[in-house]
Design an enzyme around this catalytic site. Structure first.
Site, PDB file in Angstrom:
ATOM      1  N   LYS A 172     -10.771 -12.173 -15.780  1.00 25.55           N
ATOM      2  CA  LYS A 172     -10.803 -12.454 -17.123  1.00 25.55           C
ATOM      3  C   LYS A 172      -9.984 -13.772 -17.874  1.00 25.55           C
ATOM      4  O   LYS A 172     -10.561 -14.455 -18.503  1.00 25.55           O
ATOM      5  CB  LYS A 172     -10.162 -11.191 -17.887  1.00 25.55           C
ATOM      6  CG  LYS A 172     -10.617 -11.086 -19.354  1.00 25.55           C
ATOM      7  CD  LYS A 172     -11.698 -10.818 -19.802  1.00 25.55           C
ATOM      8  CE  LYS A 172     -12.057 -10.260 -20.971  1.00 25.55           C
ATOM      9  NZ  LYS A 172     -13.687  -9.517 -21.356  1.00 25.55           N
TER      10      LYS A 172
ATOM     11  N   GLY B 255       0.866  -1.133  -0.046  1.00 19.37           N
ATOM     12  CA  GLY B 255       0.068  -0.071  -0.022  1.00 19.37           C
ATOM     13  C   GLY B 255       0.719   1.236   0.096  1.00 19.37           C
ATOM     14  O   GLY B 255       1.967   1.138   0.284  1.00 19.37           O
TER      15      GLY B 255
ATOM     16  N   CYS C 295       5.250  -6.099   1.823  1.00 18.30           N
ATOM     17  CA  CYS C 295       5.752  -4.790   1.647  1.00 18.30           C
ATOM     18  C   CYS C 295       5.097  -4.080   2.848  1.00 18.30           C
ATOM     19  O   CYS C 295       5.477  -4.275   3.822  1.00 18.30           O
ATOM     20  CB  CYS C 295       5.367  -4.222   0.309  1.00 18.30           C
ATOM     21  SG  CYS C 295       6.111  -2.503  -0.139  1.00 18.30           S
ATOM     22  N   TYR C 296       4.117  -3.095   2.647  1.00 23.53           N
ATOM     23  CA  TYR C 296       3.556  -2.358   3.421  1.00 23.53           C
ATOM     24  C   TYR C 296       2.773  -3.337   4.546  1.00 23.53           C
ATOM     25  O   TYR C 296       2.990  -3.117   5.676  1.00 23.53           O
ATOM     26  CB  TYR C 296       2.414  -1.415   3.119  1.00 23.53           C
ATOM     27  CG  TYR C 296       1.660  -0.760   4.120  1.00 23.53           C
ATOM     28  CD1 TYR C 296       2.080   0.543   4.840  1.00 23.53           C
ATOM     29  CD2 TYR C 296       0.224  -1.355   4.686  1.00 23.53           C
ATOM     30  CE1 TYR C 296       1.137   1.094   5.831  1.00 23.53           C
ATOM     31  CE2 TYR C 296      -0.361  -0.775   5.558  1.00 23.53           C
ATOM     32  CZ  TYR C 296       0.010   0.525   5.967  1.00 23.53           C
ATOM     33  OH  TYR C 296      -0.496   1.175   6.983  1.00 23.53           O
TER      34      TYR C 296
ATOM     35  N   HIS D 131       7.686  -7.872  -3.658  1.00 29.53           N
ATOM     36  CA  HIS D 131       6.390  -8.094  -4.356  1.00 29.53           C
ATOM     37  C   HIS D 131       6.511  -9.348  -5.221  1.00 29.53           C
ATOM     38  O   HIS D 131       7.164  -9.374  -6.117  1.00 29.53           O
ATOM     39  CB  HIS D 131       5.943  -6.829  -5.366  1.00 29.53           C
ATOM     40  CG  HIS D 131       5.478  -5.620  -4.509  1.00 29.53           C
ATOM     41  ND1 HIS D 131       4.231  -5.568  -3.948  1.00 29.53           N
ATOM     42  CD2 HIS D 131       6.240  -4.512  -3.850  1.00 29.53           C
ATOM     43  CE1 HIS D 131       3.994  -4.309  -3.347  1.00 29.53           C
ATOM     44  NE2 HIS D 131       5.350  -3.991  -3.341  1.00 29.53           N
TER      45      HIS D 131
ATOM     46  N   ASP E 216     -17.278 -12.622 -22.179  1.00 29.80           N
ATOM     47  CA  ASP E 216     -17.910 -12.812 -20.951  1.00 29.80           C
ATOM     48  C   ASP E 216     -19.290 -13.226 -21.069  1.00 29.80           C
ATOM     49  O   ASP E 216     -19.586 -14.250 -20.587  1.00 29.80           O
ATOM     50  CB  ASP E 216     -17.782 -11.544 -20.190  1.00 29.80           C
ATOM     51  CG  ASP E 216     -16.430 -10.965 -20.011  1.00 29.80           C
ATOM     52  OD1 ASP E 216     -15.564 -11.730 -20.034  1.00 29.80           O
ATOM     53  OD2 ASP E 216     -16.355  -9.540 -19.481  1.00 29.80           O
TER      54      ASP E 216
ATOM     55  N   GLU F  19       4.194 -10.993  -6.497  1.00 36.28           N
ATOM     56  CA  GLU F  19       3.127 -11.203  -7.268  1.00 36.28           C
ATOM     57  C   GLU F  19       3.302 -10.531  -8.784  1.00 36.28           C
ATOM     58  O   GLU F  19       2.774 -10.768  -9.827  1.00 36.28           O
ATOM     59  CB  GLU F  19       1.835 -10.434  -6.807  1.00 36.28           C
ATOM     60  CG  GLU F  19       1.761  -8.943  -6.898  1.00 36.28           C
ATOM     61  CD  GLU F  19       2.556  -8.382  -5.544  1.00 36.28           C
ATOM     62  OE1 GLU F  19       2.117  -7.281  -5.121  1.00 36.28           O
ATOM     63  OE2 GLU F  19       3.271  -9.093  -4.924  1.00 36.28           O
TER      64      GLU F  19
END
Length: 525
Positions: free
Chosen positions: A381, A65, A92-93, A180, A239, A182
């Site tokens: 998605k 964050g 992180c944060y 991070h 979708d 991710e």
């Protein structure tokens, strides 16, 4: 947890709760966890301990964050979460927060780290770092860092400017990492997340498309009952197509798909949708030709927002008229996805900030009297595309580039007429053909042509021309929230430009848009 009047997948597996502290990567964390076959859901950072106990999570992840933990109004979670015995991974944060809450100290770093950094693993036998090289590359993005973790934590990794880059609590199943995992720039980020889920949390790995289909079908059948019928609005996009295919798997011919041809579609779109559903679905398909009606309400309109409003209202009127003719239809299916739920505040546990008001299927109002069915509302998605392939939809439909709800009306800048739409369609299909021939279509997230509302001077043969410029747009993106313009080879752009100018009457110039998002948007209007 689905809101009243919707269906969800009724998950059997315990969720991984991701507490959102405002990270730009929070959805990416959830996607990476799901890639490791664990179900991840994003929740507000101040979720109560009682609610967490109800959800019975497999693990808790604290996101990064933009705040500093020592600021007066910095977001915090309830420290009692760490006493539940649920494994925690703080990023992180999140690492700074958990260390501060459990006795450590966080200060501004004398050496800020933004970008790639070389990290050294100090405790290679720890489950979190199993099979990860002693030295590897990670992605850092922080101005603060843990200065003193306190006696409760031991350090697991360090960089040259961040001596405490990863920690583990000595008694609790709580881990913190300053980098991070991710993002793709962290070389072994996916493996680290997998180690946390598999080795620390003992994840059963049951989040698969096969399992999702089984549970989603059962949930749809429970909601709709043995005799109910469902109306599904098809847009031509992936979708709504996957939503219809899943409904058909659950209900067969009790699904009625309505495809409204508003005259603003891509070339051949109406026939492609009809063919795909004729071959791959037992649902009833009703194709409504309302092109004259839409072009009539758009006559003389140049303002983009006014275009959207008029198209939306007309779509509702057309859809309402057709839906009334379907006996026993009490349910309306929408292809709502998980990012839509997050961004619209559509879940009671989701982060409180509403980024946008999301309405699918043209924004159909509540007075239509339908009960909503939203079987894709837990999926991203990329998961929807995998689901479509599992359900047997053709790759040509599953991998179609996204298409805006107002259609080509927001790619014909200025007034929308049949003649201008025809010019744009011809240019657009040539551009996509050249990308497909160069095997670039899958790499690019979205590509299209835009007809500009100006005329430019040109020379053709021995004569001077004043005709329309076409702008080509292509972007690469993971989530469509940010995007970078695609570096298409010059020879591909040259072929597309030459074909468009030679083949499309009324066009004498082609330009290529090299604007990223932000500062631009993907669409022009």
């Amino acid at each position: 947890m689905a809101r009243p009047g919707t269906t969800h997948t009724d998950h059997v597996e315990r969720p991984v709760l991701i507490l959102d502290f405002g990270s730009q990567f929070v959805q990416l964390i959830a996607r990476r966890v799901r890639e490791r076959h664990a179900f991840a859901t994003i929740v507000r950072h101040d979720i109560t301990v009682e609610r967490v106990k109800e959800l019975n999570p497999l693990a808790i992840i604290l996101s990064g964050g933009p705040s500093s933990v020592y600021e007066e109004n910095a977001p915090h979670c309830d420290p009692a979460l760490f006493d539940l015995g649920v494994p925690v991974l703080a990023i992180c944060y999140g690492m700074q927060l958990v260390c501060e809450a459990l006795g450590g100290k966080v200060l501004p770093s004398p050496h800020r780290e933004f970008g790639r950094a070389e990290i050294t693993v100090l405790e290679p036998n720890e489950p979190l770092f199993q099979d990860i090289p002693h030295t590897n590359t990670v992605w850092m993005s922080h101005g603060d860092q843990v200065n003193d973790p306190g006696g409760a934590f031991k350090s697991l990794a360090a960089t040259s400017t961040c001596p405490i880059a990863a920690v583990k609590h000595r008694e609790l199943p709580v881990y913190g990492i300053q980098f991070h995992p991710e993002v793709a720039h962290t070389a072994y980020g996916s493996l680290l997340l997998g180690n946390f889920l598999d080795r620390v949390c003992k994840s059963p790995g049951t989040w698969t498309m096969d399992a999702f289909i089984e549970r989603a079908v059962a949930a749809i059948q429970r909601q709709v009952g043995p005799t109910g019928r469902v109306v599904c609005g098809l847009s031509g996009g992936v979708d709504s197509a996957v939503c219809a295919a899943l409904l058909t798997r659950a209900l067969g011919p009790r699904v009625v798909c309505i495809f409204v041809d508003n005259g603003l579609l891509r070339m051949g779109e109406r026939d492609a949708v009809a063919q795909a559903f004729g071959e791959h679905s037992s649902a009833e398909l009703r194709v409504i030709d309302a092109s004259d009606r839409f072009l009539g309400v758009l006559k003389g309109v140049t303002d983009p927002q006014e275009k959207r409003v008029r198209i939306g209202h007309t779509f509702i009127d057309v859809f309402r008229d057709e839906a009334k003719s379907i006996p026993d239809a009490r349910f309306l299916a929408q292809g709502t996805l998980y990012p839509d739920v997050i961004e619209s505040g559509g879940s009671p546990d989701a982060p409180a900030a509403t980024i946008k008001h999301h309405h699918n299927v043209g924004g159909l109002p509540a007075e239509l009297g339908f009960e909503l069915v939203e079987p894709l509302r837990d999926l991203f998605k990329d998961e929807v595309r995998r689901l479509g392939l599992e359900l047997g939809l053709p790759e040509s439909l599953v991998w179609r580039h996204p298409f805006p709800g107002p259609g080509l009306a927001v790619r014909v800048l200025g007034e929308v007429t049949k003649e201008r739409l025809d010019v744009l369609r011809q240019a657009d299909v040539i551009f996509l053909e050249e990308l497909r021939a160069a095997e670039l279509e899958r790499r690019i997230g979205q590509a299209f042509a835009v007809l500009l509302p100006i005329q430019s001077v040109g020379v053709m043969g021995d004569g001077r021309t004043y005709e329309n410029p076409i702008a080509l747009r292509a972007v690469e993106t993971d989530d469509f929230m940010t995007a970078d313009w695609s570096r298409i080879p010059h020879e591909v752009l040259a072929r597309a430009s030459t074909r468009i100018i030679n083949s499309v009457k009324g066009v004498n110039r082609v330009v290529y848009d090299i604007t990223s998002k932000p500062p631009g948007t993907i669409e022009w209007e």
